[in-house]
Design an enzyme around this catalytic site. Structure first.
Site, PDB file in Angstrom:
ATOM      1  N   SER A 174      31.629  50.359  42.621  1.00 15.67           N
ATOM      2  CA  SER A 174      32.662  51.589  41.975  1.00 15.67           C
ATOM      3  C   SER A 174      33.080  50.455  40.632  1.00 15.67           C
ATOM      4  O   SER A 174      32.858  48.864  40.991  1.00 15.67           O
ATOM      5  CB  SER A 174      34.293  51.612  42.172  1.00 15.67           C
ATOM      6  OG  SER A 174      34.816  50.286  42.957  1.00 15.67           O
ATOM      7  N   HIS A 188      33.439  53.721  33.070  1.00 14.83           N
ATOM      8  CA  HIS A 188      33.725  53.795  34.688  1.00 14.83           C
ATOM      9  C   HIS A 188      32.968  54.252  35.720  1.00 14.83           C
ATOM     10  O   HIS A 188      31.441  55.860  35.338  1.00 14.83           O
ATOM     11  CB  HIS A 188      35.510  54.791  35.470  1.00 14.83           C
ATOM     12  CG  HIS A 188      35.635  55.123  36.349  1.00 14.83           C
ATOM     13  ND1 HIS A 188      34.905  56.184  36.589  1.00 14.83           N
ATOM     14  CD2 HIS A 188      35.602  54.633  37.813  1.00 14.83           C
ATOM     15  CE1 HIS A 188      35.004  56.436  38.323  1.00 14.83           C
ATOM     16  NE2 HIS A 188      34.861  55.383  38.733  1.00 14.83           N
TER      17      HIS A 188
END
Length: 233
Positions: A174, A188
């Protein structure tokens, strides 16, 4: 000592794992949020899971997989677990290298952690850079035990399915990237692999597994050419 929390979101076609760290001694939880209308008592199902505390490491191990996985050929270089771990660690290296190349000076700071029962992760943070105000790129490999109620809620399974606690494996990468320039969007992404073993009281039952992930950007100022470029690459 840092603890690990994970949040799982479900939709009719997806089952998503997000992982975070918090410096508290509170229990670890999985929280399920259902996007569709369901009865209020089941809208936010919070369940304790068996996840061990993290231990800081001075260097990166070759793998975060359990040695005992080798008995089931899960830790071999050809297993999905091993291949996915290698893929996300390679992705982390490449993303960090690309960001540092743009920065021309500032470097990522790295923290490596593990758990006695297997699993671990690598967290990398860069802040106050020339281009990026803050950038984080992380990978994690997690082992735990999911309560049967949580599994049934996430998979919309009937009450007769998957009895007993469900051992699980999860691995993912992530990242959140915040640029210094307010006209540039925040980026993101997260990609993960989730696998459940047979319930403890039903040995030999089929293993369940799935992949998930996505990438998004969040602009403070919307420029149509940025949106078109994002959706074209």
């Amino acid at each position: 000592m840092a603890s690990h929390s994970s949040t799982l979101f479900t939709s009719p076609s997806s089952f998503i794992l997000f992982s975070s760290h918090r410096l508290k001694s509170s229990p670890n939880y999985f929280t399920y949020h259902f996007p569709r209308s369901v009865k209020r008592p089941h809208f936010d199902l919070r369940c304790s899971v068996s996840i061990e505390k993290e231990v800081p490491e001075t260097e990166r191990p070759f793998t975060f997989l359990r040695v005992s996985d080798g008995d089931q050929t899960q830790s071999s270089s050809y297993s999905v677990r091993a291949r996915f771990e290698k893929m996300i660690r390679t992705a982390q290296d490449k993303v960090c290298e690309a960001i540092e190349a743009v920065e021309e000076g500032p470097k990522f700071k790295e923290d490596v952690w593990s758990r006695p029962g297997g699993g671990g992760g690598i967290s990398r943070i860069l802040q106050d850079g020339n281009v990026w105000e803050k950038a984080g790129v992380n990978v994690s490999v997690i082992y735990g035990v999911m309560p049967p109620e949580a599994y049934r809620a996430a998979k919309a399974a009937t009450s007769e399915q998957k009895p007993g606690p469900i051992p699980f494996f999860a691995a993912g990468t992530s990242s959140v990237l915040h640029p210094q320039n307010p006209f540039a969007p925040t980026l993101h992404f997260n990609y993960r692999y989730f696998e459940t073993d047979a319930p403890k009281d039903v040995p030999g039952a089929p293993r369940q597994w799935w992949f998930g992930g996505g990438t998004d950007f969040t602009p403070a100022y919307i420029f149509e050419e940025d949106v078109k470029h994002f959706h074209s690459v």
